[in-house]
Design a protein around this motif. Structure first.
Motif, short mmCIF file in Angstrom:
data_model
loop_
_atom_site.label_atom_id
_atom_site.label_comp_id
_atom_site.label_asym_id
_atom_site.label_seq_id
_atom_site.Cartn_x
_atom_site.Cartn_y
_atom_site.Cartn_z
N TRP A 168 0.83 -1.20 0.00
CA TRP A 168 0.00 0.00 0.00
C TRP A 168 0.87 1.26 0.00
O TRP A 168 0.62 2.19 -0.77
CB TRP A 168 -0.92 -0.03 1.22
CG TRP A 168 -1.85 1.13 1.32
CD1 TRP A 168 -2.98 1.35 0.59
CD2 TRP A 168 -1.70 2.24 2.21
NE1 TRP A 168 -3.55 2.54 0.99
CE2 TRP A 168 -2.79 3.11 1.97
CE3 TRP A 168 -0.77 2.58 3.17
CZ2 TRP A 168 -2.95 4.28 2.67
CZ3 TRP A 168 -0.95 3.76 3.87
CH2 TRP A 168 -2.02 4.60 3.62
N LEU A 169 1.90 1.27 0.85
CA LEU A 169 2.79 2.44 0.90
C LEU A 169 3.56 2.62 -0.41
O LEU A 169 3.71 3.75 -0.89
CB LEU A 169 3.77 2.32 2.07
CG LEU A 169 3.18 2.56 3.44
CD1 LEU A 169 4.20 2.20 4.52
CD2 LEU A 169 2.76 4.01 3.59
N GLU A 185 2.61 1.68 -3.37
CA GLU A 185 1.68 2.14 -4.40
C GLU A 185 1.39 3.64 -4.25
O GLU A 185 1.31 4.36 -5.23
CB GLU A 185 0.38 1.34 -4.34
CG GLU A 185 0.51 -0.05 -4.89
CD GLU A 185 0.78 -0.08 -6.37
OE1 GLU A 185 0.25 0.77 -7.12
OE2 GLU A 185 1.55 -0.96 -6.80
N ARG A 186 1.22 4.10 -3.01
CA ARG A 186 1.00 5.54 -2.78
C ARG A 186 2.22 6.34 -3.22
O ARG A 186 2.09 7.40 -3.81
CB ARG A 186 0.69 5.80 -1.32
CG ARG A 186 -0.71 5.41 -0.93
CD ARG A 186 -1.00 5.78 0.49
NE ARG A 186 -0.70 7.19 0.74
CZ ARG A 186 -1.59 8.09 1.12
NH1 ARG A 186 -2.82 7.72 1.30
NH2 ARG A 186 -1.23 9.33 1.34
N TRP A 187 3.42 5.83 -2.89
CA TRP A 187 4.65 6.51 -3.26
C TRP A 187 4.79 6.58 -4.79
O TRP A 187 5.13 7.61 -5.34
CB TRP A 187 5.84 5.78 -2.64
CG TRP A 187 7.17 6.36 -2.99
CD1 TRP A 187 7.63 7.58 -2.66
CD2 TRP A 187 8.20 5.73 -3.75
NE1 TRP A 187 8.90 7.76 -3.15
CE2 TRP A 187 9.27 6.63 -3.82
CE3 TRP A 187 8.32 4.49 -4.36
CZ2 TRP A 187 10.44 6.34 -4.50
CZ3 TRP A 187 9.48 4.19 -5.02
CH2 TRP A 187 10.52 5.11 -5.10
N ARG A 188 4.48 5.47 -5.46
CA ARG A 188 4.56 5.43 -6.92
C ARG A 188 3.56 6.40 -7.54
O ARG A 188 3.87 7.11 -8.49
CB ARG A 188 4.31 4.02 -7.42
CG ARG A 188 4.50 3.86 -8.92
CD ARG A 188 4.30 2.43 -9.35
NE ARG A 188 2.96 1.95 -9.12
CZ ARG A 188 1.98 2.02 -10.02
NH1 ARG A 188 2.21 2.56 -11.20
NH2 ARG A 188 0.79 1.57 -9.73
N ALA A 189 2.35 6.46 -6.99
CA ALA A 189 1.33 7.36 -7.52
C ALA A 189 1.75 8.82 -7.33
O ALA A 189 1.55 9.65 -8.22
CB ALA A 189 -0.01 7.09 -6.84
N SER A 190 2.34 9.14 -6.18
CA SER A 190 2.76 10.52 -5.95
C SER A 190 3.92 10.90 -6.87
O SER A 190 3.99 12.03 -7.36
CB SER A 190 3.15 10.74 -4.49
OG SER A 190 4.31 10.03 -4.16
N ARG A 191 4.81 9.96 -7.12
CA ARG A 191 5.91 10.23 -8.07
C ARG A 191 5.38 10.41 -9.48
O ARG A 191 5.84 11.24 -10.23
CB ARG A 191 6.94 9.11 -8.03
CG ARG A 191 7.85 9.17 -6.85
CD ARG A 191 8.87 8.06 -6.87
NE ARG A 191 9.52 7.90 -8.15
CZ ARG A 191 10.80 8.20 -8.39
NH1 ARG A 191 11.54 8.67 -7.41
NH2 ARG A 191 11.31 8.02 -9.57
N GLU A 224 2.38 11.51 -10.31
CA GLU A 224 1.74 12.82 -10.39
C GLU A 224 2.77 13.93 -10.50
O GLU A 224 2.59 14.89 -11.24
CB GLU A 224 0.86 13.05 -9.17
CG GLU A 224 -0.40 12.22 -9.16
CD GLU A 224 -1.18 12.40 -7.87
OE1 GLU A 224 -0.81 13.27 -7.06
OE2 GLU A 224 -2.15 11.65 -7.68
#
Length: 64
Positions: free
Chosen positions: A43-44, A46-52, A54
């Motif tokens: 989960w972490l 995936e959030r990190w990848r999504a923020s990168r 964006e």
């Protein structure tokens, strides 16, 4: 199948005098703990990848 793999050795250890319930509880607790740790890590990441993703798309959109 996973429960057989987890609890089989705990039941087998009962022949040596250790408690089946305690050994099974420890094994199930460790299994749940590792599963929750793995879920949280994915989960972490995936959030990190999504923020990168964006951040890269907004930089590209600005022309930089």
């Amino acid at each position: 199948m996973t429960m057989l793999i987890l609890l089989g050795p705990a039941i087998e250890d009962s022949a040596s005098g250790t408690g089946v319930l305690a050994a099974s509880a420890v094994r199930v607790g460790l299994f749940v703990g590792v599963a929750l740790y793995a879920w949280a890590t994915v989960w972490l990441l995936e959030r990190w990848r999504a923020s990168r993703s964006e951040a890269c798309s907004s930089t590209t959109a600005e022309g930089g």
